[in-house]
Design an enzyme around this catalytic site. Structure first.
Site, PDB file in Angstrom:
ATOM      1  CG  HIS A  10     -33.016  59.059  58.799  1.00 43.10           C
ATOM      2  ND1 HIS A  10     -33.339  60.348  58.462  1.00 43.10           N
ATOM      3  CD2 HIS A  10     -34.053  58.293  58.362  1.00 43.10           C
ATOM      4  CE1 HIS A  10     -34.513  60.374  57.855  1.00 43.10           C
ATOM      5  NE2 HIS A  10     -34.969  59.136  57.778  1.00 43.10           N
TER       6      HIS A  10
ATOM      7  CG  ASP B  82     -34.501  65.584  57.308  1.00 39.82           C
ATOM      8  OD1 ASP B  82     -34.325  64.922  58.358  1.00 39.82           O
ATOM      9  OD2 ASP B  82     -34.763  66.801  57.296  1.00 39.82           O
TER      10      ASP B  82
END
Length: 434
Positions: A405, A409
């Site tokens: 992450h 995204d």
């Protein structure tokens, strides 16, 4: 005159290895280039060939010992008898070598048409026969022998050096051959446990040294959890169109290309196509920079005797279906025999792991650093779904994308899986580059 056998160069950044197994013992005759030992490295097992023809004179390292590149590990006596003591007699037979259990246990019978991983990766789950009357069994093979009540001395081993594999025992049990004589059961390496004095079942433990490959897998995966912000997103895909396409063209494909048309080729092509829209899944973090690749080197998880390995399909985005399937088949065969090279194991910008061959319904795979994402595939099963307002039965499969992450995204991860889903459910999109 004697000749030392030294640890060969093992690849970039590899400076040491562990003696995994001696394939020869003092007194054995060897020919030039004949393997005499197996070395375990952080990435793969490699065999050490004899530099000359002669007789094994002395072993200079023990199984499990760590040795440096260039170090002498054995001595070959040219021609005549070895300088050391003669080969052991039957009463002085060497201790049996332990075989490594396969790192992955099968959950159910794999689908041969969906095997990206080597579905026969249990070549080390065997028994070795070092010349005695009773073969020495690995724990998994021993368990099957006891469960099915077969006599291992009556089974012909198909593994390395005639060792028994799980498949040998299962086939013997299925055919009804090699049944033990109840009046005089054959002695195996591990007899059934006797009850303890208080009448309760006896309890035993067995310790086995972790291979270097298993140690490295543990360290790298734990490091990924500690350093990356890992998150997993899921989607499911209707396999009807791919299955129909494969059914229609598999015979022509095999005849023209001399290779089976599997399902992995579709997913690799779909993954490469989707990466054009979401390039971050094929990128990596280097310090405070993001490195994007204009190529896609796909690491494909393959089951090997000592654990899961990930050889790399280079420039997968430019390969044809036939080239992809041939590469996967070659990797699977050589992983089972321990013939994968260091170069084939290094690199990779994206990974695909197919737990479906072991029966997995859903999982959360772990990213292999420095990559930013891994695609997990699972078993295909008929499920009720709604299509155009009607409930129908379709062959469905769950997909999982674990991603870092810090770089990818959530919107990008979901979009990436949707693009793969669209390509698999409508394979023509891959042909016309949509």
């Amino acid at each position: 005159m004697s000749q030392d056998v030294t640890v060969p160069t093992l690849g970039e950044s590899i400076t040491e290895a562990t003696i995994g197994e001696w394939l020869k013992k003092p007194g054995d005759r060897v020919e030039m280039d004949e393997p005499i030992a197996s070395l375990e490295t952080d990435k793969v097992a490699v065999e050490v060939p004899s530099p000359v023809a002669g007789t094994i004179g002395e072993l200079l390292a023990e199984v499990g010992e760590t040795v440096q590149v260039g170090a002498a590990i054995a001595r070959i006596e040219d021609g005549g008898a070895p300088a050391t003591s003669p080969a052991p007699t039957k009463d002085q037979s060497p201790q049996p070598k332990k075989a490594d259990d396969d790192a992955v246990e099968r959950a159910e019978t794999p689908d041969p048409d969906f095997a990206a991983e080597d579905t026969e990766g249990e070549s080390r789950e065997h028994a070795g026969n070092d010349g005695g009357d009773t073969p020495h069994l690995s724990p998994s093979v021993r368990r099957l022998v006891l469960e099915h009540g077969v006599d291992p001395t009556q089974i012909k081993g198909t593994g390395k050096d005639g060792r028994l594999t799980r498949e040998d025992v299962l086939e013997a049990a299925k055919s009804g051959q090699a049944k033990k004589d109840e009046a005089a059961p054959a002695q195996t390496e591990a007899a059934p446990r006797a009850p303890a004095a208080d009448g309760k079942p006896g309890r035993t433990e067995e310790r086995q040294r972790m291979t270097r490959l298993r140690q490295t897998i543990a360290k790298r995966l734990k490091s990924a959890q500690d350093t990356a912000a890992l998150l997993t997103t899921f989607n499911d895909v209707d396999m009807s169109a791919v299955m129909a396409t494969r059914s229609k063209y598999k015979d022509l494909f095999a005849k023209k290309h001399d290779v089976r048309l599997g399902f992995m080729g579709f997913f690799i092509k779909a993954a490469c196509l989707a990466a054009r829209d979401v390039p971050s899944v094929n990128a990596r973090i280097d310090g405070d920079e993001i490195v994007y690749h204009d190529y896609m080197d796909v690491s494909v998880a393959v089951s090997a005797p000592n654990g899961l390995v990930v050889p790399v399909i280079r420039n997968a985005e430019s390969l044809s279906f036939a080239e992809i399937e041939k590469t996967i088949g070659d990797f699977g065969a050589r992983a089972k025999s321990g013939k994968l090279t260091m170069d084939e194991m290094q690199g990779g910008t994206f990974t695909i792991s197919n737990g479906g061959v072991f029966g997995s319904l859903m999982s959360t795979p772990i990213v292999n650093p420095p990559q930013s994402a891994v695609l997990g595939l699972h078993r295909i099963e008929d499920r009720a779904v709604v299509v155009d307002g009607e409930i129908v039965i379709r062959p469905m499969m769950y997909m999982a994308l674990t991603y870092d992450h810090r770089l990818v995204d959530g919107r990008e991860a979901v979009t990436y899986l949707v693009r793969i889903k669209e390509a698999i459910e409508d394979p023509a999109r891959m042909l016309i580059d949509l």
